[in-house]
Each structure stands twice: as structure tokens, then as C-alpha cells.
Design an enzyme around this catalytic site. Structure first.
Site, PDB file in Angstrom:
ATOM      1  N   SER A  50       0.825  -1.208   0.000  1.00  0.00           N
ATOM      2  CA  SER A  50       0.000   0.000   0.000  1.00  0.00           C
ATOM      3  C   SER A  50       0.862   1.262   0.000  1.00  0.00           C
ATOM      4  CB  SER A  50      -0.917   0.024   1.231  1.00  0.00           C
ATOM      5  OG  SER A  50      -0.150   0.282   2.399  1.00  0.00           O
ATOM      6  N   ASP A  84      -1.366  -0.951  -3.733  1.00  0.00           N
ATOM      7  CA  ASP A  84      -2.714  -0.771  -3.167  1.00  0.00           C
ATOM      8  C   ASP A  84      -2.937   0.633  -2.599  1.00  0.00           C
ATOM      9  OD1 ASP A  84      -5.204  -2.046  -2.649  1.00  0.00           O
ATOM     10  OD2 ASP A  84      -4.678  -2.191  -0.528  1.00  0.00           O
ATOM     11  N   GLU A 136     -12.160   2.456  -6.281  1.00  0.00           N
ATOM     12  CA  GLU A 136     -13.124   2.290  -5.184  1.00  0.00           C
ATOM     13  C   GLU A 136     -14.250   3.292  -5.331  1.00  0.00           C
ATOM     14  OE1 GLU A 136     -13.172   3.040  -0.385  1.00  0.00           O
ATOM     15  OE2 GLU A 136     -11.518   1.820  -1.175  1.00  0.00           O
ATOM     16  N   HIS A 183     -11.660  -1.234   7.071  1.00  0.00           N
ATOM     17  CA  HIS A 183     -10.238  -1.499   7.256  1.00  0.00           C
ATOM     18  C   HIS A 183      -9.883  -1.506   8.740  1.00  0.00           C
ATOM     19  CE1 HIS A 183     -10.160   0.342   3.105  1.00  0.00           C
ATOM     20  NE2 HIS A 183      -9.413  -0.726   2.906  1.00  0.00           N
ATOM     21  N   HIS A 211     -12.606  -4.949   0.395  1.00  0.00           N
ATOM     22  CA  HIS A 211     -11.541  -4.450   1.260  1.00  0.00           C
ATOM     23  C   HIS A 211     -11.955  -4.653   2.719  1.00  0.00           C
ATOM     24  CE1 HIS A 211      -9.020  -1.759  -1.578  1.00  0.00           C
ATOM     25  NE2 HIS A 211      -9.745  -2.591  -2.314  1.00  0.00           N
ATOM     26  N   GLY A 212     -10.972  -4.679   3.624  1.00  0.00           N
ATOM     27  CA  GLY A 212     -11.287  -4.813   5.043  1.00  0.00           C
ATOM     28  C   GLY A 212     -11.739  -6.205   5.436  1.00  0.00           C
ATOM     29  N   ASN A 233      -9.339  -8.725   0.053  1.00  0.00           N
ATOM     30  CA  ASN A 233      -8.136  -8.082   0.577  1.00  0.00           C
ATOM     31  C   ASN A 233      -7.996  -8.318   2.078  1.00  0.00           C
ATOM     32  OD1 ASN A 233      -7.899  -7.022  -1.998  1.00  0.00           O
ATOM     33  ND2 ASN A 233      -7.532  -4.940  -1.305  1.00  0.00           N
ATOM     34  N   VAL A 234      -6.807  -8.746   2.491  1.00  0.00           N
ATOM     35  CA  VAL A 234      -6.536  -9.056   3.902  1.00  0.00           C
ATOM     36  C   VAL A 234      -5.235  -8.363   4.314  1.00  0.00           C
ATOM     37  CG1 VAL A 234      -6.096 -10.881   5.581  1.00  0.00           C
ATOM     38  CG2 VAL A 234      -7.666 -11.301   3.669  1.00  0.00           C
ATOM     39  N   THR A 236      -4.880  -6.495   8.103  1.00  0.00           N
ATOM     40  CA  THR A 236      -4.772  -6.417   9.557  1.00  0.00           C
ATOM     41  C   THR A 236      -4.647  -7.786  10.207  1.00  0.00           C
ATOM     42  OG1 THR A 236      -6.011  -4.342   9.564  1.00  0.00           O
ATOM     43  CG2 THR A 236      -5.911  -5.536  11.639  1.00  0.00           C
TER      44      THR A 236
END
Length: 283
Positions: A50, A84, A136, A183, A211-212, A233-234, A236
Site C-alpha cells: 500500500s 494498493d 473504489e 479497514h 476491502h477490510g 483483501n486481507v 490487519t
């Protein structure tokens, strides 16, 4: 193994009514863990860096990109390289020289018409340089410096009719949509709007991206894929595994000063998390 493209992985997943997963890279250990997890699962994956991660590395993309690409090429799993949540045009343009096959260009905070204009320009640049562009629409929220957004905050959820018009006006290759995730969630308690995902899938002619996903329970992820999500998307969840492992080691051994002693189990913990998420996406 040579790098594969995000477009190839997402297209194959879409054709088979399944999804592919993308995992965030912050350190070399993240990249190594993602590759190891994909090998464990016997499944392709996307390694994504990112703009926040680039900022963490002093604003310099080259070193972390080269290291991540080297890890991916050395892996036996098919792996792609993705940039990202890019808002900087300079960083977008750097993608072509650093081995990235795709970029998520994020103009979601801009007013709709401005979002359309700058995203269409990013897509035109991407076409000219062989770069697949994700964008997005709606607000997923929860990025660094942002509070998580409530499900009913005005403008948060993605409207299917607007999404269809946006995809046509910009020419994007994939669209990240806001359907209830956020997120930076450290607990997996998000509840997704699966009816909205299905409506978006019927309305939007390009693959949908969630996302998140770290905050989304297993059953919700499976249902989201069944409803039409093609890229998950992964980020955290890997950091949670990493930090939990390091804390556990240091609590048990307060004298060690060799970072390899705690980075190795942290990397293994992240690899297990990657393998678990990839296992959710098998047909």
C-alpha cells in the site's frame, strides 16, 4: 516461478465463480509469510504493497517492491504483485518500472465527478503501460487516520446504479465496493450486505473487490464470494498474528535481543493466517 498478473488470477477466479485473495506486505517477513502460506494452501495469491507501507519505508518504493518481487519469484506458488490504495500520481507512475501488474488507484474521498475524472486518467495511463487498474466507489473507511464508518453513514454503501455508471465512465478493470466491511478491524465481527453484493454483481461488468476482509467472519466471506466478490483483501489479520506472536515470545523471554528469535515465529504465524484465508476461497 515468474510473477503472474493480478488480472490473470482474478479472471480465472471470476470464471470459476470463486475469489482470489490479496495480502498486504509491510516487511520482508510479510512477503515471505504470504508466499509460504500460499504454498501451504496450494493456492495462488496476490502480494500487495500500500501507499501507507511505502511511506513507512521512507517513501521509497524500489526496495520493498524488489524484495517482495524476489520472494514471489522464488516461490512455487503463482503470485502476483499489486500496488494498493494509491493516491499519489508519482507512485502510480512508478508501478510500471517496479514489476507491478496492477494498481488500486484510490480517489474515493473525492466528489463523484472528480473521482470519475482522475480515475479515468489513471485507467488510460494503465492501459498504455499494461497495468490493470482497480478503483473504489463508496467508502470502506478505517484506514490510518480515519474512524471506522457506520453502515448507515450517508455515502458509505456503494449504489449499484452509480457503480455501473462509474465503471462505464472510467473503464476500470475492477471495483472495490463498500458493503459493510471496514479497514483495520482486529475482531472479525463485520456483517456484510449480501443482497447488495448480489445487486452490484448483476449491475457492474467488472470484478468486485472486498476491502477490510480481516474483520469479516469465515461464513460471511464465503457468502460474499458466493454473492459475487472476486478479490478479497486481507491486511490487519496478518499484523494481528505477527504482533501476537512477538508479544507472546517477549513475555516468555524478556532477555533475548536477537530479532530473529521472535521474527521467525511471527512469520510462521502470519503464514498460517494466509493459509487459513486461502482455504476459505477453495471451491
Amino acid at each position: 516461478m515468474p510473477l503472474v498478473s493480478t488480472a490473470e488470477l482474478v479472471s480465472a477466479a471470476t470464471a470459476e465463480n470463486r475469489a482470489t485473495a490479496a495480502f498486504n506486505v509491510i516487511t520482508l517477513e510479510h512477503a515471505e509469510a504470504i508466499a509460504a502460506g500460499a504454498e501451504q494452501a496450494g493456492t495462488p495469491a496476490i502480494l500487495q504493497i500500500s501507499e501507507n507501507a511505502v511511506r513507512f519505508h521512507g517513501g521509497r518504493l524500489s526496495a520493498i517492491a524488489a524484495a517482495t518481487a524476489a520472494v514471489a519469484r522464488a516461490s512455487t506458488a503463482p503470485l502476483a504483485l499489486h500496488l494498493d490504495h494509491v493516491v499519489s500520481l508519482d507512485l502510480l507512475h512508478a508501478a510500471a518500472d517496479e514489476g507491478f501488474g496492477s494498481v488500486m488507484f484510490d480517489a474515493s474521498k473525492l466528489p463523484y465527478q472528480e473521482n470519475v475524472r482522475v480515475t479515468a486518467e489513471a485507467v488510460a495511463w494503465g492501459r498504455a503501460h499494461g497495468i490493470w487498474i482497480e478503483a473504489e466507489l463508496g467508502r470502506v473507511g478505517g484506514k490510518e487516520g480515519e474512524a471506522p464508518l457506520g453502515a448507515h453513514t450517508p455515502g458509505v454503501r456503494t449504489d449499484p446504479a452509480e457503480a455501473a455508471a462509474y465503471a462505464e465512465a472510467t473503464g476500470v478493470d475492477a471495483l472495490a465496493v463498500a458493503v459493510g466491511s471496514s479497514h483495520a478491524m482486529t475482531e472479525r465481527t463485520a456483517s456484510l450486505d449480501h443482497a447488495l453484493i448480489a445487486r452490484l454483481r448483476r449491475s457492474v461488468p467488472v470484478p468486485l473487490v472486498l476491502h477490510g476482509s480481516s474483520g469479516v467472519p469465515d461464513a460471511e466471506i464465503r457468502a460474499a464470494v458466493a454473492a459475487g466478490m472476486a478479490k478479497i483483501n486481507v491486511g490487519t489479520a496478518l499484523n494481528t498474528a505477527f504482533t501476537g506472536s512477538v508479544r507472546e515470545f517477549l513475555a516468555a523471554d524478556g532477555r533475548s535481543v536477537d530479532p530473529r528469535k521472535y521474527l521467525a515465529p511471527a512469520r510462521t504465524a502470519m503464514a498460517g493466517t494466509v493459509a487459513d484465508f486461502l482455504g476459505l476461497l477453495r471451491p
